[in-house]
Design a protein around this motif. Structure first.
Motif, short mmCIF file in Angstrom:
data_model
loop_
_atom_site.label_atom_id
_atom_site.label_comp_id
_atom_site.label_asym_id
_atom_site.label_seq_id
_atom_site.Cartn_x
_atom_site.Cartn_y
_atom_site.Cartn_z
N ALA A 58 0.98 -1.32 -0.10
CA ALA A 58 0.12 0.25 0.33
C ALA A 58 0.67 1.26 -0.35
O ALA A 58 0.55 2.39 -0.89
CB ALA A 58 -0.75 -0.18 1.30
N LEU A 59 1.88 1.09 0.71
CA LEU A 59 3.00 2.84 0.97
C LEU A 59 3.68 2.12 -0.99
O LEU A 59 3.84 3.93 -1.12
CB LEU A 59 4.16 2.14 1.46
N LYS A 65 2.00 6.57 -6.84
CA LYS A 65 0.42 7.95 -7.09
C LYS A 65 1.42 9.76 -7.38
O LYS A 65 0.58 10.04 -7.48
CB LYS A 65 -0.53 7.62 -6.17
N ASN A 66 2.93 9.52 -6.05
CA ASN A 66 2.54 11.31 -5.49
C ASN A 66 3.75 11.33 -5.84
O ASN A 66 4.67 11.14 -5.41
CB ASN A 66 2.75 10.78 -4.00
N LYS A 67 3.78 11.37 -7.05
CA LYS A 67 5.14 11.87 -8.45
C LYS A 67 5.44 13.22 -8.50
O LYS A 67 4.96 13.96 -8.34
CB LYS A 67 4.74 11.03 -9.60
N ILE A 68 6.11 13.65 -7.34
CA ILE A 68 7.05 14.68 -7.17
C ILE A 68 8.46 14.99 -7.83
O ILE A 68 9.23 13.50 -7.74
CB ILE A 68 7.23 15.04 -5.55
N SER A 69 8.56 15.81 -8.73
CA SER A 69 9.35 15.59 -9.52
C SER A 69 10.32 16.90 -9.87
O SER A 69 9.74 17.86 -9.10
CB SER A 69 9.30 15.47 -11.19
N LEU A 70 10.93 16.77 -10.18
CA LEU A 70 12.06 18.32 -10.11
C LEU A 70 11.96 19.07 -10.82
O LEU A 70 11.80 20.62 -10.49
CB LEU A 70 13.71 17.74 -9.98
#
Length: 113
Positions: A58-59, A65-70
């Motif tokens: 699940a993690l 899902k939480n795609k944080i890119s530069l």
């Protein structure tokens, strides 16, 4: 029988006095054996880390899902205005931080901009 053992010991006596065999061979065995021993112990350590580092599915899904890119963070900062800021000094170790923050808040609100 005892004579054969005595003759064998007489032949080994010069080898026992040889410093290379007396000190060098045990040292080399210690170095080489230690290398193999350390390899085994470090392999155990890395295997244990692999077992403990497995994440909950699940993690893992939340991370995907939480795609944080530069690039996305750059876009957020690109529109920010960094020219309107005030330098506010932090409290010294011997000063009370709450009273100093209250004083700075009063000074900021009382000054016309």
């Amino acid at each position: 029988m005892q004579e054969a053992v005595a003759r064998g010991l007489e032949r080994l006596r010069p080898l026992a006095k040889n410093k290379t065999l007396r000190y060098g061979v045990p040292m080399m065995l210690l170095i080489i054996g230690g290398s193999f021993g350390l390899r085994e112990f470090t392999q155990i350590r890395y295997d244990a880390q692999k077992l403990h580092s497995k994440m909950d599915p699940a993690l893992e899904e939340r991370i995907r899902k939480n795609k944080i890119s530069l690039e996305s963070e750059y876009e957020k900062l690109k529109n920010s205005d960094f020219n309107d800021w005030k330098n506010i000094r932090g409290p010294r170790p011997w000063e009370d931080s709450k009273s100093l923050q209250e004083q700075q808040q009063q000074v900021l609100h009382s000054k016309p901009s």
